[in-house]
Design a protein around this motif. Sequence first.
Motif, mmCIF file in Angstrom:
data_model
loop_
_atom_site.group_PDB
_atom_site.id
_atom_site.type_symbol
_atom_site.label_atom_id
_atom_site.label_comp_id
_atom_site.label_asym_id
_atom_site.label_seq_id
_atom_site.Cartn_x
_atom_site.Cartn_y
_atom_site.Cartn_z
ATOM 1 N N LEU A 132 0.828 -1.205 0.000
ATOM 2 C CA LEU A 132 0.000 0.000 0.000
ATOM 3 C C LEU A 132 0.867 1.262 0.000
ATOM 4 N N ARG A 133 2.017 1.191 0.669
ATOM 5 C CA ARG A 133 2.906 2.367 0.673
ATOM 6 C C ARG A 133 3.435 2.634 -0.717
ATOM 7 N N GLU A 134 3.718 1.550 -1.480
ATOM 8 C CA GLU A 134 4.193 1.735 -2.846
ATOM 9 C C GLU A 134 3.122 2.375 -3.721
ATOM 10 N N LEU A 135 1.867 2.144 -3.361
ATOM 11 C CA LEU A 135 0.753 2.745 -4.105
ATOM 12 C C LEU A 135 0.303 4.053 -3.478
ATOM 13 N N THR A 136 1.093 4.531 -2.529
ATOM 14 C CA THR A 136 0.786 5.778 -1.795
ATOM 15 C C THR A 136 -0.572 5.707 -1.102
ATOM 16 N N ALA A 137 -1.007 4.483 -0.765
ATOM 17 C CA ALA A 137 -2.275 4.315 -0.067
ATOM 18 C C ALA A 137 -2.067 4.146 1.430
ATOM 19 N N ALA A 138 -0.807 4.130 1.871
ATOM 20 C CA ALA A 138 -0.485 4.035 3.296
ATOM 21 C C ALA A 138 0.718 4.917 3.567
ATOM 22 N N GLY A 139 0.776 5.454 4.755
ATOM 23 C CA GLY A 139 1.868 6.341 5.110
ATOM 24 C C GLY A 139 3.064 5.588 5.693
ATOM 25 N N ASP A 140 4.159 6.325 5.851
ATOM 26 C CA ASP A 140 5.371 5.726 6.413
ATOM 27 C C ASP A 140 5.147 5.235 7.842
ATOM 28 N N LEU A 141 4.328 5.971 8.589
ATOM 29 C CA LEU A 141 4.089 5.582 9.979
ATOM 30 C C LEU A 141 3.418 4.220 10.074
ATOM 31 N N GLU A 142 2.502 3.958 9.172
ATOM 32 C CA GLU A 142 1.820 2.665 9.191
ATOM 33 C C GLU A 142 2.798 1.521 8.925
ATOM 34 N N VAL A 143 3.738 1.734 8.025
ATOM 35 C CA VAL A 143 4.742 0.714 7.724
ATOM 36 C C VAL A 143 5.654 0.488 8.927
ATOM 37 N N VAL A 144 6.053 1.600 9.564
ATOM 38 C CA VAL A 144 6.922 1.490 10.744
ATOM 39 C C VAL A 144 6.213 0.748 11.876
ATOM 40 N N LEU A 145 4.951 1.047 12.101
ATOM 41 C CA LEU A 145 4.188 0.375 13.147
ATOM 42 C C LEU A 145 4.014 -1.110 12.839
ATOM 43 N N ALA A 146 3.807 -1.425 11.544
ATOM 44 C CA ALA A 146 3.676 -2.826 11.156
ATOM 45 C C ALA A 146 4.996 -3.576 11.400
ATOM 46 N N GLN A 147 6.131 -2.912 11.101
ATOM 47 C CA GLN A 147 7.435 -3.523 11.344
ATOM 48 C C GLN A 147 7.653 -3.754 12.841
ATOM 49 N N ALA A 148 7.261 -2.783 13.657
ATOM 50 C CA ALA A 148 7.394 -2.928 15.105
ATOM 51 C C ALA A 148 6.549 -4.085 15.625
ATOM 52 N N GLU A 149 5.385 -4.282 15.033
ATOM 53 C CA GLU A 149 4.527 -5.392 15.443
ATOM 54 C C GLU A 149 5.172 -6.743 15.101
ATOM 55 N N VAL A 150 5.864 -6.775 13.968
ATOM 56 C CA VAL A 150 6.585 -7.998 13.594
ATOM 57 C C VAL A 150 7.683 -8.303 14.604
ATOM 58 N N GLU A 151 8.433 -7.283 14.992
ATOM 59 C CA GLU A 151 9.507 -7.495 15.960
ATOM 60 C C GLU A 151 8.949 -7.940 17.303
ATOM 61 N N ARG A 152 7.819 -7.386 17.684
ATOM 62 C CA ARG A 152 7.204 -7.804 18.944
ATOM 63 C C ARG A 152 6.759 -9.262 18.865
ATOM 64 N N ALA A 153 6.204 -9.659 17.730
ATOM 65 C CA ALA A 153 5.767 -11.044 17.557
ATOM 66 C C ALA A 153 6.954 -11.996 17.567
ATOM 67 N N ARG A 154 8.077 -11.583 16.958
ATOM 68 C CA ARG A 154 9.266 -12.420 16.976
ATOM 69 C C ARG A 154 9.797 -12.604 18.399
ATOM 70 N N ALA A 155 9.758 -11.533 19.172
ATOM 71 C CA ALA A 155 10.173 -11.642 20.569
ATOM 72 C C ALA A 155 9.248 -12.582 21.340
ATOM 73 N N GLY A 156 7.963 -12.538 21.004
ATOM 74 C CA GLY A 156 7.011 -13.445 21.644
ATOM 75 C C GLY A 156 7.308 -14.899 21.323
ATOM 76 N N VAL A 157 7.720 -15.160 20.075
ATOM 77 C CA VAL A 157 8.089 -16.523 19.687
ATOM 78 C C VAL A 157 9.325 -16.985 20.467
ATOM 79 N N ALA A 158 10.318 -16.084 20.577
ATOM 80 C CA ALA A 158 11.535 -16.430 21.305
ATOM 81 C C ALA A 158 11.231 -16.728 22.772
#
Length: 259
Positions: A109-135
Amino acid sequence: MNRLGTLFFFKLRWIAGLFLLGSSTGSYAQQLDRIDPDSIRVLLSPAMETTLVAPMQGVLASLDVSLGGAVKAGQELATLDCTEPDARFQLAEAELESSLMVMGVKKRLRELTAAGDLEVVLAQAEVERARAGVALAEAQRDKCRISSPFAGRIVRIHAKPFQGVEAGTPLVELVSDGHLKLRLNVPSNLVTSIRIGTRFSVDIDETGKRYEAQVTAINAKVDAVAQTLELEAALLNVHPELLSGMSGVAQFSLNMGGQ
């Protein structure tokens, strides 16, 4: 038996008792005479020893050990019921997979300018949190298996299979195989005569044999109350007949500069 005969019989028993008492007392006195109050006692200890405890609350699913049994380094000794930790791990993996999918969508969506940079950053942070949960879930699941930290033998078993345990409950005691350490306390007035490498002999009570050893460690502090200095030593050769817990008497010859 008439009265006179009875009295004579008891008198004989009394005389025999005095004879046996004197004989046993003399034997005991001789044993005491052979004990040197100034002897330096030595205790044989394993190079490593530990008590394995339950790392978390649960039920022992298995305890595959036997008293005196040999174990290898890394060998699994006990397991806890891992139903709940396994479920938490699967949940953490599902959350990670979901967060990765969301992040992928946000990037497109960011490539299509349908989402902002903040949304991508928050999604990345959620991935890191999930990875920590797996560990974290994986670490908790790994606690279900208790393995031997080193090769050795089981010397005590504290728990039984299917027993409920709390975190920190002792399970088994383990001592290492191989070389034994000698622990002893010498009079503090020998501190200038003994150094690392000083050799001495040890007469072990249980085997009745004499063994050669040398000092490997010297405490940096004298016991002010007992006026003794703690030492550690090692046997010069391997002796399979010796076991941890045996004891004996050290014989030092310090008339040649402590060597």
